[in-house]
Design an enzyme around this catalytic site. Structure first.
Site, PDB file in Angstrom:
ATOM      1  N   LYS A 222       0.834  -1.211   0.000  1.00 49.58           N
ATOM      2  CA  LYS A 222       0.000   0.000   0.000  1.00 49.58           C
ATOM      3  C   LYS A 222       0.863   1.253   0.000  1.00 49.58           C
ATOM      4  O   LYS A 222       1.858   1.333   0.730  1.00 49.58           O
ATOM      5  CB  LYS A 222      -0.921  -0.022   1.229  1.00 49.58           C
ATOM      6  CG  LYS A 222      -1.939   1.124   1.274  1.00 49.58           C
ATOM      7  CD  LYS A 222      -2.913   0.936   2.433  1.00 49.58           C
ATOM      8  CE  LYS A 222      -3.919   2.090   2.472  1.00 49.58           C
ATOM      9  NZ  LYS A 222      -4.906   1.917   3.558  1.00 49.58           N
TER      10      LYS A 222
ATOM     11  N   SER B 296      -9.357   3.272   2.106  1.00 41.66           N
ATOM     12  CA  SER B 296      -8.190   3.731   1.388  1.00 41.66           C
ATOM     13  C   SER B 296      -7.378   2.610   0.765  1.00 41.66           C
ATOM     14  O   SER B 296      -6.468   2.859  -0.033  1.00 41.66           O
ATOM     15  CB  SER B 296      -7.301   4.545   2.333  1.00 41.66           C
ATOM     16  OG  SER B 296      -6.809   3.756   3.395  1.00 41.66           O
TER      17      SER B 296
ATOM     18  N   SER C 229     -10.905   1.347   6.136  1.00 38.08           N
ATOM     19  CA  SER C 229     -10.076   1.287   4.934  1.00 38.08           C
ATOM     20  C   SER C 229      -9.661  -0.109   4.521  1.00 38.08           C
ATOM     21  O   SER C 229      -9.185  -0.311   3.402  1.00 38.08           O
ATOM     22  CB  SER C 229      -8.825   2.156   5.120  1.00 38.08           C
ATOM     23  OG  SER C 229      -9.169   3.521   5.129  1.00 38.08           O
TER      24      SER C 229
END
Length: 472
Positions: A76, A151, A175
């Protein structure tokens, strides 16, 4: 079966037992990325293919070393990966290259993962729509006109399209859970402290966000937890080391699940979301569990007040230096400015009162878990929405008064810091995925994954319903 359709546990077994090679897996991965990433924009900062193939061949030459030996992995883009750009989705850091791995990435590397690049995020991870000025928008694999969530949206879309078999993510306000629901995969938010935060002065006080795994099965989540959940003596709040081997029961006789629904109407829901979640939860009844509807146990507005105060404080603590300089402030998105400005006005007494509300909720929730083994909520309040939107302005006619109010359903779990998994639970009439949150008392991470694996074996949503990339 295409090798990339296999779950990580099975793919890694093929590698260790010589049925395939690290080089073959990497070649297939790069071919898949070339074929589908253009439609979803999930993987960013892709590393050079010749370098990746050389690293895969070197892994073959070394032989099996580590739990993730030879597995292609994309980190990520909020996480430092040495030698690779880390933008956080912000133009302020478009050219920043990480000098060292974060502790979590170092664990992944030590266990043999081969890093292909990064997965896309919203700017600074704020909001559940993975769009930013550096890389653009990540699109939903089931409808490229829709969002993949966030996210950890890039991670979820990469998993759904089989560009990766495992992915890391992080979760402050859903997220890991929201994009998992939007992409028909699993997202696991561990109990707070099970995956230690990176070293930083805020870690004694800021306990809202955590790293966690995403995968296409709970068994794979447990595999990645065995790598991620390593104590870090440089930070406080380490959980005890545990064995992440699953032992999922065939039936769930005697297990009690409490369904919180829309929190007595407090959480606006798009049409069909609740019904889809209830249909998913009915699977538990079919394998022996008892499902009961639970009345709202705590005032939703009190949870929201506590959450927003503590979130303002946390975001301002991280981003205030960028706000203090007019040149960098001008490049922050409005949501970040709003969070920071609210955080900078807070008094110590306001923060303390918000923390006291949080403590009251945790205590009450602990009591609920004396009655129920697990509790359930929808993973999202809307179906995947148009990718051209910033965020949903209304749900079922109700105006959303902040950029993240439409995600309020994840707040009870985030505020309590208890373990939670987003389970795929089917699709709308338009073919859009949805998920349901199942959560447990603090310390019951492994029990939750075992029950989730039993559910998975009864449903197999990611395996039975892979996406077919299209332009909508």
């Amino acid at each position: 079966m295409d090798i990339l359709d296999k779950d990580a546990v099975d793919l890694l077994a093929d590698l260790r037992e010589g049925r395939t090679t690290c080089a073959a897996v990497m070649a297939a991965t790069l071919e898949r990325i070339e074929a589908v990433n253009g439609a979803v924009n999930a993987i960013v900062a892709l590393r050079d293919s010749d370098t990746l193939m050389a690293e895969a061949r070197a892994a073959d030459a070394r032989g099996a070393q580590g739990a993730l030996w030879g597995l292609p992995f994309a980190v990520k883009d909020l996480e430092p990966l040495a030698g690779v750009v880390q933008t956080d989705g912000s133009p302020l850091f478009a050219d920043r290259v990480a000098e060292v791995d974060s502790p979590m990435v170092a664990h992944l590397r030590a266990e043999g993962a081969i890093f292909v690049g990064k997965t896309n995020v919203p700017e600074f991870g704020l909001g559940s729509h993975s769009i930013n000025p550096v890389y653009g928008v990540t699109r939903n694999p089931y409808d490229s006109n829709r969002t993949a969530g966030g996210s950890s949206g890039g991670a979820a879309a990469a998993l759904a399209t089989r560009m990766v078999a495992l992915a890391d993510g992080s979760d402050m306000m859903g997220s890991l859970r929201n994009p998992a629901a939007f992409c028909n995969v699993y997202g696991f938010r561990p109990g707070w402290g099970v995956v230690p935060r990176a070293p930083g002065g805020e870690t004694f006080l800021q306990q809202l966000s955590t790293n966690g795994p995403m995968a296409r099965s709970p068994r794979d989540l447990a595999l990645l937890m065995s790598v991620m959940a390593r104590p870090n003596l440089a930070v406080p709040h380490n959980a005890a080391v545990q064995d992440w081997t699953l032992n999922a029961p065939e039936k769930l006789d005697g297990v009690r699940i409490g369904w919180l629904g829309d929190w007595g109407g407090a959480y606006s829901m798009e049409e069909g979301v609740l019904a889809q979640c209830e249909q998913g939860l009915s699977v538990f009844e079919g394998i022996g569990a008892e499902l009961e509807t639970v009345a709202p146990p705590f005032a939703a507005e009190d949870l929201w007040h506590s959450w927003t105060v503590l979130r303002h404080w946390a975001v301002a603590s991280d981003l205030a230096p960028l706000y203090s300089d007019p040149a960098t402030r001008a490049q922050l998105k409005p949501a970040a400015v709003w969070e920071i400005e609210n955080g900078l006005t807070l008094t110590g007494q306001q923060i303390a009162k918000a923390a006291a509300l949080r403590s009251r909720w945790f205590t009450l929730l602990a009591g609920l878990f004396d009655t129920y083994d697990f509790l359930a909520l929808p993973s999202a309040q809307v179906w995947p929405f148009p990718a051209k939107w910033d965020w949903p302005q209304k749900i079922a006619g109700a105006q959303m008064d902040t950029y993240h109010r439409w995600m309020e359903v994840v707040v009870p779990v985030s505020l309590a810091g208890v373990p939670c998994i987003s389970l795929p639970c089917g699709f709308s009439d338009q073919g859009l995925p949805m998920g349901v949150q199942l959560f447990a008392r603090k310390g019951a991470d492994l029990s939750l994954l075992n029950v989730a694996q039993t559910y998975h074996e009864a449903t197999l949503w990611p395996q039975k319903s892979p996406p077919h990339i299209h332009d909508g």
